[in-house]
Enzyme design. Structure first.
Site, short mmCIF file in Angstrom:
data_model
loop_
_atom_site.label_atom_id
_atom_site.label_comp_id
_atom_site.label_asym_id
_atom_site.label_seq_id
_atom_site.Cartn_x
_atom_site.Cartn_y
_atom_site.Cartn_z
N HIS A 150 -0.93 15.51 -35.68
CA HIS A 150 0.17 16.15 -34.96
C HIS A 150 1.46 15.36 -35.19
CE1 HIS A 150 -2.81 18.62 -33.27
NE2 HIS A 150 -2.81 18.22 -32.02
N CYS A 191 -4.00 15.49 -26.70
CA CYS A 191 -3.77 14.85 -28.00
C CYS A 191 -2.29 14.62 -28.30
CB CYS A 191 -4.39 15.69 -29.10
SG CYS A 191 -3.95 17.44 -29.04
#
Length: 347
Positions: free
Chosen positions: A252, A137
């Site tokens: 993130h 990710c």
């Protein structure tokens, strides 16, 4: 609705359908209007029998143990590395093209590791393994930016600090952060939960994700190095990373230092980044503007800000990026892989 009766449309299976990424996959199949002639859902025995809506149709979650993939064209796996290690190859052997969202096959030489905006050219036919791997990710948004830098200036070194959300540990990670935050607010001396994370995450930062390697780096940090090299086709690319878990629910962030092989002009750099598909540069017109997980905007874009060329080193620059890890970092990239496969007639 994207369900069609056309026999040429693919049949789809979602393994790990009840998890955070599974829910996001269902949403994206619907909103991106991915054509299919049926979706089947699979999960562990404890979730079997649960009913979920997909494209307006009620689907019953099946037990992965004994699941028949022989009539499945595309199987998305998002149930964890151990599940993929056990079931992905058998699914591929039964004829399904597996798009795997775990670390199980990313470095397998017979399995392409794909970010469609960067290296879709590696998808020229069905892989020898029958599996296409979805990268980490944090790797996905990074390589989507590095590709254009390598093409224009070349790259000598990349140094990254990640700030990774609780959703990287799925719905249970989100719940642990929320529970710990509530406990800490009511009692600062309370013992906070730390099952999904190596230390309590509420009101804390944890510079340790995944397991520790002999090198002193964590597996999460190693993933970003080896995956970036494979995706960009640069086997000697110098990437070093510190991966940190932060008390954010989702999305993130990364602080990225890049030292190029030639001097970099900021205006040209910003223009090249802004020209990339599904990338928003927040300080293109207003220097210093930046995205945050709460305010970035379109969850299907990589958001960039704080673009700075170092005055003391014109080959070096910093940037700040934010990306929705459940979408860009997992489900969206997987769906875009499927879209590429279908567009190229590779089933």
């Amino acid at each position: 609705m994207t369900f069609v009766s056309d026999s040429k449309a693919p049949s789809i299976a979602l393994v790990g359908a009840t998890g955070a990424v599974g829910h996001t996959l269902i949403e994206l199949i619907e909103t991106r209007r991915l054509r299919h002639n049926g979706v089947r859902l699979a999960a562990s025995a404890r979730s079997a029998g649960r009913q979920m809506e997909v494209d307006g149709r009620t689907c019953t979650v099946e037990d992965l143990e004994g699941f028949d993939f022989s009539d499945v064209d595309i199987a998305f796996f998002s149930a964890g590395t151990s599940v993929s290690e056990k079931w992905a190859r058998p699914a591929a052997a039964q004829g399904a093209l597996v798009i795997d969202n775990t670390n199980a096959f990313r470095m397998d030489p017979d399995t392409p590791l794909v970010v469609p905006q960067v290296n879709a050219d590696v998808l020229t036919g069905r892989p020898a393994s029958g599996i296409i791997a979805n990268p980490n990710c944090s790797t996905i948004p990074l390589v989507r930016l590095l590709g254009t830098v390598e093409q224009r200036w070349g790259i000598r070194q990349v140094v990254v600090s990640t700030y990774q959300a609780a959703s990287g540990q799925g719905q249970h990670g989100i719940e642990e952060l929320q529970e710990g935050s509530e406990l800490a607010l009511h009692d600062p001396d309370a013992e906070l939960p730390a099952e999904r994370f190596s230390k309590p995450l509420a009101f804390n930062v944890v510079p340790f994700i995944d397991r520790l390697l002999d090198s002193g780096f964590t597996m999460e940090e190693q993933k970003m190095l080896q995956e970036s090299r494979k995706i960009l086709g640069l086997p000697h690319l110098d990437v070093t990373t510190t991966c940190v878990r932060v008390p954010v629910v989702n999305s993130h962030s990364e602080a990225v230092w890049v030292e190029a092989a030639a001097p970099v002009d900021r205006t040209e750099l910003v223009d090249r980044l802004a020209a990339l598909p599904e990338v928003t540069v927040h300080d293109r017109d207003v220097p210093g503007r930046f995205p945050t997980p709460l305010t970035a905007g379109n969850p299907d874009h990589v958001h960039v800000g704080r673009v700075r060329v170092a005055p003391h080193n014109p080959r070096g620059f910093w940037l700040w990026l934010v990306a929705d890890n459940l979408r860009i970092g997992a489900a969206l990239n997987a769906v875009q892989i499927a879209e590429t496969v279908l567009d190229r007639g590779l089933l």
